[in-house]
Write an enzyme that holds these catalytic residues in place. Structure first.
Site, PDB file in Angstrom:
ATOM      1  N   CYS A  85     -10.274 -29.776  26.411  1.00 16.97           N
ATOM      2  CA  CYS A  85      -8.826 -29.827  26.200  1.00 16.97           C
ATOM      3  C   CYS A  85      -8.161 -30.628  27.324  1.00 16.97           C
ATOM      4  CB  CYS A  85      -8.254 -28.416  26.072  1.00 16.97           C
ATOM      5  SG  CYS A  85      -6.594 -28.383  25.351  1.00 16.97           S
ATOM      6  N   HIS A 202     -11.787 -25.694  22.057  1.00 16.31           N
ATOM      7  CA  HIS A 202     -12.180 -24.796  23.150  1.00 16.31           C
ATOM      8  C   HIS A 202     -13.444 -24.002  22.815  1.00 16.31           C
ATOM      9  CE1 HIS A 202      -8.618 -24.933  25.876  1.00 16.31           C
ATOM     10  NE2 HIS A 202      -7.986 -25.319  24.778  1.00 16.31           N
ATOM     11  N   GLU A 204     -15.245 -22.332  24.866  1.00 13.76           N
ATOM     12  CA  GLU A 204     -15.262 -21.094  25.655  1.00 13.76           C
ATOM     13  C   GLU A 204     -14.457 -19.982  24.995  1.00 13.76           C
ATOM     14  OE1 GLU A 204     -11.402 -22.918  26.963  1.00 13.76           O
ATOM     15  OE2 GLU A 204     -13.359 -23.627  26.258  1.00 13.76           O
TER      16      GLU A 204
END
Length: 224
Positions: A85, A202, A204
């Site tokens: 990002c 994302h 994560e």
């Protein structure tokens, strides 16, 4: 292995990244950008957020921080480097990867789950998947539209450096499945070395089973 997660003023996904890596038993340390990379660094992650408030352009100021010279040096040495990002924006502004990330086609901030098709499963960041596999991860950005000159895009495609494209649940790469207007639906690319990658979604945030899908774990496995 110790992954250095770089924190700039305005970073807000560093803790998410640290927890996701810990879940995979990958050692990680959050590093303040002014302190430089620790000697024991064997991987670098540039997380999401709004470094320096996204002034000038998203990632433009952070990309010129002294620590990025260290990151480029690590990248040249083949150390795994991942920008997510805002980290992807910093990576492109810092010449780790080609292209640029600009204002979404919608001209608004978008936070939603998206589907990605794996375009090249023979990289450290995608070897946990199969070619053509569809994974679901979230996006959260206002400037995530990937732009690049036609000839540079052709080079990326020819060299198999496009690793993810936005698609629908069935793997169809269409304009309707493109959340931000990215050129050719590109969501993630490699640098000159396959150890360097940036992507706007994302992984994560899709890695912990107690909060949702875990499709993003495979990307973080690239630090092993």
């Amino acid at each position: 292995m110790t992954v250095a997660i770089i924190r700039f003023g305005g970073s807000n996904c560093d803790r998410d990244a640290e927890r996701a890596l810990a879940h995979l038993d990958i050692d990680a340390e959050i590093v303040w950008h002014e302190d430089g990379l620790p000697e024991e660094t064997t991987g670098v992650m540039i997380p999401g957020g709004f470094s320096y408030g996204d002034y000038l352009r998203a990632g433009a100021m952070a990309a010129r921080a002294p620590i990025m010279d260290d990151v480029r040096e690590q990248a040249e040495a083949g150390v795994p480097v991942l920008g997510v990002c805002n980290g992807a924006q910093i990576g492109s502004e810092g010449d780790l990867t080609p292209g640029a990330f600009t204002t979404n086609r919608s001209a608004r901030f978008q936070c939603e789950p998206v589907y990605l098709r794996v375009e090249n499963a023979e990289t450290p960041w995608t070897e946990a998947y199969e070619d053509g596999e569809v994974i679901e991860v979230p996006i959260a950005h206002g400037e995530g539209r990937f732009e690049i000159a036609d000839d540079e895009l052709e080079t990326l495609v020819d060299e198999d450096r496009v690793i993810f494209r936005y698609c629908d649940a069935d793997g169809n790469v269409t304009d309707a499945a493109n959340p931000n207007g990215s050129k050719d639906n590109v969501a993630g690319v490699l640098g000159e070395h396959e150890s360097v990658a940036v992507l706007m979604p994302h992984p994560e945030r899709a890695s912990l089973p107690d909060i949702g899908p875990t499709d993003g774990q495979g990307v973080l496995e690239g630090f092993r």
